[in-house]
Design an enzyme around this catalytic site. Structure first.
Site, PDB file in Angstrom:
ATOM      1  CE  LYS A   1      29.950  37.914 -12.499  1.00 34.83           C
ATOM      2  NZ  LYS A   1      30.720  36.763 -12.341  1.00 34.83           N
TER       3      LYS A   1
ATOM      4  N   GLY B   1      17.575  17.757  -7.122  1.00 36.35           N
ATOM      5  CA  GLY B   1      18.024  16.959  -8.272  1.00 36.35           C
ATOM      6  C   GLY B   1      16.937  16.839  -9.315  1.00 36.35           C
TER       7      GLY B   1
ATOM      8  CG  HIS C   1      36.472  37.395 -38.955  1.00 37.64           C
ATOM      9  ND1 HIS C   1      36.788  37.357 -40.294  1.00 37.64           N
ATOM     10  CD2 HIS C   1      37.648  37.525 -38.300  1.00 37.64           C
ATOM     11  CE1 HIS C   1      38.093  37.445 -40.447  1.00 37.64           C
ATOM     12  NE2 HIS C   1      38.653  37.549 -39.249  1.00 37.64           N
TER      13      HIS C   1
ATOM     14  CE  LYS D   1      28.033  32.233  -4.861  1.00 37.77           C
ATOM     15  NZ  LYS D   1      28.672  33.139  -5.822  1.00 37.77           N
TER      16      LYS D   1
ATOM     17  CD  GLU E   1      33.571  36.492 -14.488  1.00 35.26           C
ATOM     18  OE1 GLU E   1      33.077  35.551 -15.131  1.00 35.26           O
ATOM     19  OE2 GLU E   1      33.198  36.789 -13.346  1.00 35.26           O
TER      20      GLU E   1
ATOM     21  CB  CYS F   1      17.065  22.370  -4.478  1.00 37.87           C
ATOM     22  SG  CYS F   1      16.103  22.624  -5.955  1.00 37.87           S
TER      23      CYS F   1
ATOM     24  CD1 TRP G   1      16.789  28.652  -8.856  1.00 40.20           C
ATOM     25  CD2 TRP G   1      17.223  26.857 -10.110  1.00 40.20           C
ATOM     26  NE1 TRP G   1      17.282  29.089 -10.061  1.00 40.20           N
ATOM     27  CE2 TRP G   1      17.558  28.015 -10.854  1.00 40.20           C
ATOM     28  CE3 TRP G   1      17.406  25.605 -10.709  1.00 40.20           C
ATOM     29  CZ2 TRP G   1      18.069  27.956 -12.149  1.00 40.20           C
ATOM     30  CZ3 TRP G   1      17.920  25.541 -11.996  1.00 40.20           C
ATOM     31  CH2 TRP G   1      18.237  26.725 -12.697  1.00 40.20           C
TER      32      TRP G   1
HETATM   33  C1  G6P Z   1      26.399  29.136 -11.036  1.00 45.02           C
HETATM   34  C2  G6P Z   1      26.789  30.439 -10.364  1.00 45.02           C
HETATM   35  C3  G6P Z   1      28.041  31.001 -11.006  1.00 45.02           C
HETATM   36  C4  G6P Z   1      29.157  29.971 -10.996  1.00 45.02           C
HETATM   37  C5  G6P Z   1      28.728  28.637 -11.615  1.00 45.02           C
HETATM   38  C6  G6P Z   1      29.735  27.539 -11.340  1.00 45.02           C
HETATM   39  O1  G6P Z   1      25.993  29.375 -12.343  1.00 45.02           O
HETATM   40  O2  G6P Z   1      25.731  31.376 -10.456  1.00 45.02           O
HETATM   41  O3  G6P Z   1      28.446  32.149 -10.290  1.00 45.02           O
HETATM   42  O4  G6P Z   1      30.257  30.459 -11.701  1.00 45.02           O
HETATM   43  O5  G6P Z   1      27.496  28.212 -11.030  1.00 45.02           O
HETATM   44  O6  G6P Z   1      29.760  27.292  -9.965  1.00 45.02           O
HETATM   45  P1  G6P Z   1      30.978  26.694  -9.157  1.00 45.02           P
HETATM   46  O7  G6P Z   1      30.482  26.656  -7.730  1.00 45.02           O
HETATM   47  O8  G6P Z   1      31.206  25.315  -9.697  1.00 45.02           O
HETATM   48  O9  G6P Z   1      32.134  27.576  -9.337  1.00 45.02           O
END
Ligand code: G6P
Length: 610
Positions: free
Chosen positions: A487, A105, A506, A605, A483, A2, A74
């Site tokens: 991705k 929020g 396991h 993001k 990671e 948002c 969002w």
């Molecule tokens: C969201 C983003 C991720 C990011 C995470 C933590 O889920 O899509 O790409 O890793 O937030 O965000 P930050 O800004 O705290 O690294």
């Protein structure tokens, strides 16, 4: 996630509001809207499409005004639909909207407030918690919007940043924050509000960061701030040069691809020609803090959390300091055993993630005062809340799936490892020089891995038809496997899981068939022979192995074993290099599946809600 923009001016502010929304677009949203004060009434446009479509709607409906607010939403409460998009209106009776409000929020006591307001005669048009605030402000309104918002916020539980204006007070916007960021932008006889200074870039660089509990009254020639107790307060004005550049795609198909290829530059910028390791790289007083602490607690979310997991291996092995790494949203609600000699490290690309900020505050409330952040936004709440900091220089990251932010976080965390090791007396000058040399060579080493792209594209075509994948790593490459799996699932929607290779037998081995690609990170390290045995366990069951192997591992292409050879072995910094092919694999698999790579479904993001 948002975003909020608001303005009071003597010119049509819709272009400023819409431009502000565009600057916040990359964070992810599913609907947007704008409302202005026009001819003594409130006018609004809302859309479940992009800001560009909202802009067309605004032009078509001739929406223009001197005072207004805008929002990207969002969805949390209520589906992403036009009637749930902000701004929300309130006012008794149809056609008599008096209050317009946007909100970031989550309001936790919205059910209770909704029942109360329904009993008072308010009809709800949406499923949002935001509409509750709009009606509450209207209900409490008695000719003074600033007063009504102060009263309303006293009733709210949860996190919010809001911007409100009123039909009956045409040159006024009121804002308030608790737990979600909100800034004021100062102009000449005009003033602005936004959830991030970035939204106001190009309009003003004079920024006030509001504190939790603040309520702000924005008028043409003055702004007035009161704190949670209603006391007038002066908040400092900062000149903020927000870096908005890098928006051009250049030769790339997507921002994510561009950002993957920007990593050599981003890592070099993050290293900033450092000539020697000193704790002061992390801020004044860091030496005393590093001397005093005897353990590290890392708090983060998502990709940043995996950076923290990698750092644990480095800090424990090189600096000999015990490390705990916690998912921020778990830590803040867990009973823990706090220690005043802990160094609390938050890692965040945005510096705004609500859970990480709350976890930091929670740690401080437990008496842990030594705080440090690794963050990509120098002006963010995270940097302002922590005593020490290191700013990664990844530049603006637009793709929702984090890439260059991650590798620059790892770079900064490696510097932290060396600074801790030095302070604890376990880093010899010769070792320091050797490590610095490796760090300086890192951009070149990353560029060599990027050159593997064509080979990885060939693999991606095969992955595109799969619905599941396993990622294996051991030791400090296990977080890199996590990671890599993240991705792949984020942008290609293929279900992917990562395991430490030794754990395969396991449980997850039961999933292995010839339909299950198993991506394996194979650096040449002390665990290589163990890893080879784990690979045999997969091979023997018909699993297809896709291996990123260091040059001298002697892992060969054969039936069911596909190998891409990494250009060089990179010792302790190997996790950074092994990240790159996994990013490319996810990216090209997503392209082959035709997903919206930069804005994957349901994700944002910058996650500013709990
Ligand atoms: C969201 C983003 C991720 C990011 C995470 C933590 O889920 O899509 O790409 O890793 O937030 O965000 P930050 O800004 O705290 O690294």
């Amino acid at each position: 996630m948002c975003g909020i923009v608001g303005a009071v001016a003597q010119r049509d502010i819709t272009p400023i509001l819409l431009e502000g929304l565009k600057r916040l677009e990359y964070r992810g949203y599913d609907s947007c809207g704008v409302a202005v004060h026009a001819d003594g009434a409130l006018k609004r446009a809302r859309s479940t499409e992009r800001v560009a479509q909202l802009q067309e709607q605004v032009a078509k409906e001739h929406i223009a005004g001197f005072t207004g607010i805008a929002h990207t939403r969002w969805a949390t409460h209520g589906a992403p639909a036009t009637h749930n998009a902000h701004p929300h209106f309130s006012g008794h009776g149809k056609g008599s909207a008096r209050i317009a409000l946007v909100h970031n929020g989550i309001i936790e006591n919205h059910d209770e407030l909704r029942a109360e307001l329904q009993a008072a005669g308010y009809a709800f048009e949406s499923q949002t918690d935001t509409e509750v605030i709009a009606h509450l402000v209207d209900h409490l309104y008695n000719g003074d919007l600033f007063e009504a918002v102060q009263q309303a916020t006293r009733r709210l539980e949860g996190a919010y940043a809001i911007a409100v204006f009123c039909r009956d007070e045409p040159h006024r916007v009121v804002g308030a924050r608790q737990g979600s960021p909100l800034v004021v932008g100062l102009g000449k006889s005009e003033n602005f509000l936004a959830s991030d200074a970035l939204a106001l870039a190009g309009t003003t660089d004079q920024i006030i960061y509001l504190e939790d509990g603040d309520v702000v009254d924005l008028q043409l020639a003055r702004i007035w701030v009161v704190d949670h107790a209603g006391r007038p307060v002066e908040r400092p004005v900062h000149t903020v040069h927000v870096h908005t550049g890098a928006a051009e795609l250049g030769p790339y198909r997507h921002y994510m691809q561009k950002e993957i290829f920007e990593q050599p530059r981003a890592v070099a910028d993050t290293l900033q020609d450092i000539e020697s390791i000193t704790p002061e790289l992390f801020g004044d007083g860091a030496y005393r803090v590093f001397k005093e602490i005897d353990n590290v607690l890392i708090l983060a979310c998502g990709t940043s959390y995996y950076a923290g997991l990698t750092a644990r291996y480095w800090i424990e092995s090189l600096a000999k300091v015990p490390v705990n790494v916690e998912i921020a949203s778990e830590y803040r609600y867990r009973d823990t055993v706090p220690s005043p000699t802990t160094l609390v490290v938050t890692i965040s690309q945005s510096g705004e993630t609500a859970d990480t900020l709350a976890a930091l505050k929670h740690a401080r409330s437990l008496g842990m005062e030594h705080t440090l952040t690794i963050c990509n936004v120098a002006t963010s709440a995270m940097v302002r809340e922590c005593k020490l900091s290191y700013i990664t220089r990844a530049g603006v990251e637009i793709g929702v799936a984090s890439t260059k932010a991650f590798t620059t976080q790892l770079t900064a965390l490696f510097l932290l490892t060396l600074a801790l090791a030095q302070t604890k007396g376990v880093l010899s000058p010769a070792r320091e020089e050797e490590m610095l040399k490796s760090l300086r060579h890192l951009p070149v080493a990353i560029a060599a891995v990027l050159a593997l792209e064509p080979q990885i594209m060939a693999w991606a075509d095969r992955f595109a038809s799969k619905e599941n994948a396993l990622f294996l790593g051991r030791g400090m490459h296990y977080p890199i496997a996590l990671e890599g799996a993240l991705k792949l699932k984020e942008i290609s929607y293929i279900h992917a899981e990562a395991y430490p290779a030794g754990e395969l037998k396991h449980g997850p081995l039961a999933l292995v068939t010839d339909a299950m690609p198993v991506v394996t990170i194979a650096p040449r390290d002390e665990l290589l022979e163990k890893l080879k045995s784990n690979m045999q366990e997969v091979h023997a069951r018909g699993g297809e192995l896709y291996v990123f192997a260091d040059a001298d591992t002697k892992i060969m292409n054969s039936d069911g074993i596909h190998v891409i050879r990494m250009p060089e072995n990179y010792g302790k910094l190997s996790p950074i290099l092994h990240t790159i092919p996994l990013q490319l694999l996810a990216y090209h698999t997503a392209c082959a599946r035709g997903t919206d790579v930069d804005k994957p479904r349901n994700l944002a993001k910058s996650v500013t809600v709990e």
